[in-house]
Design a protein around this motif. Structure first.
Motif, PDB file in Angstrom:
ATOM      1  N   GLY A 298       0.791  -1.222   0.000  1.00 15.66           N
ATOM      2  CA  GLY A 298       0.000   0.000   0.000  1.00 15.66           C
ATOM      3  C   GLY A 298       0.821   1.268   0.000  1.00 15.66           C
ATOM      4  N   GLY A 299       2.153   1.142  -0.033  1.00 12.01           N
ATOM      5  CA  GLY A 299       3.021   2.314  -0.049  1.00 12.01           C
ATOM      6  C   GLY A 299       3.682   2.617   1.277  1.00 12.01           C
ATOM      7  N   THR A 300       3.333   1.881   2.325  1.00 11.71           N
ATOM      8  CA  THR A 300       3.987   2.085   3.621  1.00 11.71           C
ATOM      9  C   THR A 300       5.480   1.818   3.500  1.00 11.71           C
ATOM     10  N   ASP A 301       6.287   2.740   3.995  1.00 13.34           N
ATOM     11  CA  ASP A 301       7.741   2.583   4.037  1.00 13.34           C
ATOM     12  C   ASP A 301       8.214   3.354   5.262  1.00 13.34           C
ATOM     13  N   VAL A 302       8.390   2.652   6.380  1.00 11.07           N
ATOM     14  CA  VAL A 302       8.644   3.317   7.656  1.00 11.07           C
ATOM     15  C   VAL A 302       9.818   2.655   8.364  1.00 11.07           C
ATOM     16  N   PRO A 473       1.993  -6.727   3.952  1.00 17.49           N
ATOM     17  CA  PRO A 473       3.429  -6.428   4.048  1.00 17.49           C
ATOM     18  C   PRO A 473       4.224  -7.159   2.972  1.00 17.49           C
ATOM     19  N   GLN A 474       5.276  -6.507   2.492  1.00 14.95           N
ATOM     20  CA  GLN A 474       6.170  -7.122   1.514  1.00 14.95           C
ATOM     21  C   GLN A 474       7.466  -7.595   2.153  1.00 14.95           C
ATOM     22  N   ARG A 475       8.098  -6.697   2.908  1.00 10.10           N
ATOM     23  CA  ARG A 475       9.408  -7.040   3.466  1.00 10.10           C
ATOM     24  C   ARG A 475       9.670  -6.254   4.747  1.00 10.10           C
ATOM     25  N   LEU A 476      10.447  -6.879   5.623  1.00  7.08           N
ATOM     26  CA  LEU A 476      10.974  -6.220   6.814  1.00  7.08           C
ATOM     27  C   LEU A 476      12.482  -6.387   6.786  1.00  7.08           C
ATOM     28  N   VAL A 477      13.197  -5.271   6.791  1.00  6.19           N
ATOM     29  CA  VAL A 477      14.653  -5.296   6.818  1.00  6.19           C
ATOM     30  C   VAL A 477      15.098  -4.950   8.231  1.00  6.19           C
TER      31      VAL A 477
END
Length: 482
Positions: A298-302, A473-477
């Motif tokens: 959805g565009g979340t990048d935090v 969610p796509q990924r968690l770094v």
């Protein structure tokens, strides 16, 4: 953020305690547990350079006010030997750079900025005033004396991070778009951000739990062996990280280097999107520097976790900075399990029942109950260290931890807020105005991305914690630092 008013004297605190801890935290001792240094997986730019990526050379333009002096400070024969030199610092607006030196036998100190003596800066450590963009490239050094001679330190540069939230630059996270897409729910990726102190083969990650389908999960690998994990749904789990010579030494003891993040990856049923919720946490202790980046369709990048400057500095500097920041009652939280952990106050012996500071909060609690007419028959007063009978009054607990509970009319007799919107009326800068307060939590907020942290159990009250989440969610770094 901690700030210094214009014209205020420099902040010099707990110098002896900080240096005593540094003696325990020598680089050799810290690295011995891991067999020496190693390479990062995508090591960020060296901290002595312009690591914030603001386009200015570290020393400023030639002839600029922050240009370093043409010659170093004078050294005279017989001066004390410096064993720990001042280290570069990276700070964002409002943060204070911390410089320290260790020189056995030194009896006097004088700090300099760009070759000019700083009035009042005569301790073994120095907190610079709240940083502004014009401070980028400023050079700090110290002259130490023993009555016989003087020794000049090497220079340490202040690098200004232009990110207002003190977050790392994009290069810190690597190319997230190139990470393998998940075939199950989302991809977890793990980064070595120890600045060359520890190799990938000695940083381990572990996930234990049960998947949404009931399958037992027990993954335990080094970053070298498994830099990513294709994760299924996992309910209420912890992701542990360790620094150890081998996987057998990756343990959770007071004399181990380990830490964790909390997360939940689930959904109500198959018709709903997957949801990720997680956080870095300092509720129990600090063990390793951690930062997380969550990206969703959805565009979340935090991002959350320790700030960029904290990642760039050695853990010995972080420990010393902590000890030089907190009041005397909190020093044991940084020394009790050094060099492995900084524990939360409730885990320090002096705050336990019968300890020297068991009554630390008592007078303030009495004031809060009296000012607000809180009925102790409904809400019993807490025991040391702020151990409440239950967690049914999160607003009251958070307000006491932050020292903002004593104004009459804040709470009802049952310990609930008079104004349900109380937290929206109070900026975070108003927290911790005086003691008693949870200065352990305050430190992690000061050095957290966007000043957010989980410094105590109810630090999420008012949306001030490091908690993040999203659907699809796509990924968690996850970045692990030293």
């Amino acid at each position: 953020m901690v700030s210094v008013r214009q014209g205020a004297r420099p902040r010099l605190r707990n110098g002896a305690a900080a240096l005593a801890a540094v003696s325990m935290l020598s680089a050799a001792a810290l690295l011995a547990a891991c067999g020496g240094g190693g390479g990062d997986s995508g090591t960020p730019a060296a901290s002595s350079g312009n690591s914030a990526g603001n386009g200015n050379p570290p020393g400023g333009a030639p002839g600029a006010p922050n240009a370093p002096p043409a010659s170093g400070l004078a050294t005279t024969p017989g001066g004390p030997a410096i064993s720990i030199e001042p280290a570069p610092q990276t700070v964002s607006a409002g943060q204070q750079a911390f410089f320290m030196v260790k020189a056995d036998g030194a009896t006097s100190y004088q700090w300099y900025r760009n070759g000019h003596a700083i009035s009042g800066a005569t301790s073994s450590n120095y907190f610079a005033p709240a940083a502004q963009s014009g401070d980028d490239g400023a050079v700090f050094a110290v002259a130490v004396s023993n009555g016989i001679g003087t020794t000049a330190s090497t220079n340490a540069t202040l690098n200004f991070n232009t990110a207002a939230d003190a977050s790392p630059p994009a290069s810190f996270w690597g190319s997230t778009a190139s990470l393998p897409p998940a075939t199950q729910v989302m991809t977890f990726a793990f980064l070595n951000r120890t600045n060359g102190k520890v190799p990938d083969s000695q940083i381990f990650w572990q996930i234990q739990g049960r998947s949404a389908s009931g399958q037992q999960i027990n993954e335990f690998h080094s970053i070298a062996d498994a830099p990513t994990f294709d994760s299924p749904g996992i309910n209420s789990a912890r992701m542990y990280f360790y620094i150890a010579p081998t996987i057998a030494g990756a343990t959770q003891t007071p004399t181990s280097y380990y830490d964790f993040i909390e997360f939940n990856l689930g959904r109500g049923d198959a018709t709903q999107p997957w949801n990720f919720n997680g956080d870095t946490t300092r509720v129990d202790a600090f063990g390793l520097k951690l930062a997380i980046r969550l990206q969703c369709t959805g565009g979340t990048d935090v991002v959350r976790g320790e700030d960029y400057g904290t990642f760039l500095e050695d853990r010995s500097v972080t420990f010393a900075k902590y000890l030089a920041t907190v009041p005397a009652e909190f020093l044991t939280t940084g020394t009790q399990n050094a060099p492995y952990r900084i524990v939360e106050p409730g885990g320090a012996a002096n705050f336990q029942p019968g300890g020297a500071n068991a009554a630390y909060y008592d007078s303030y609690v009495d004031t809060v109950w009296a000012a607000n007419g809180i009925d102790p028959a409904i809400v019993p007063k807490p025991m040391a260290f702020l151990r409440f009978a239950d967690g049914s009054r999160p607003d009251l607990i958070a307000a006491i931890e932050r020292h903002v509970a004593d104004q009459p009319g804040t709470f009802k007799a049952d310990g609930t807020l008079v104004n349900p919107n109380f937290w929206s009326t109070l900026p975070q800068s108003a927290f911790y105005p005086a003691g008693p307060a949870n200065y352990y939590a305050k430190f992690w907020h000061t050095h957290g991305i966007d000043a957010l942290a989980y410094g105590f159990s109810y630090d999420d009250v008012g949306a001030h914690s490091s908690d993040i989440g999203c659907n699809s969610p796509q990924r968690l770094v996850v970045a692990v630092g030293w």
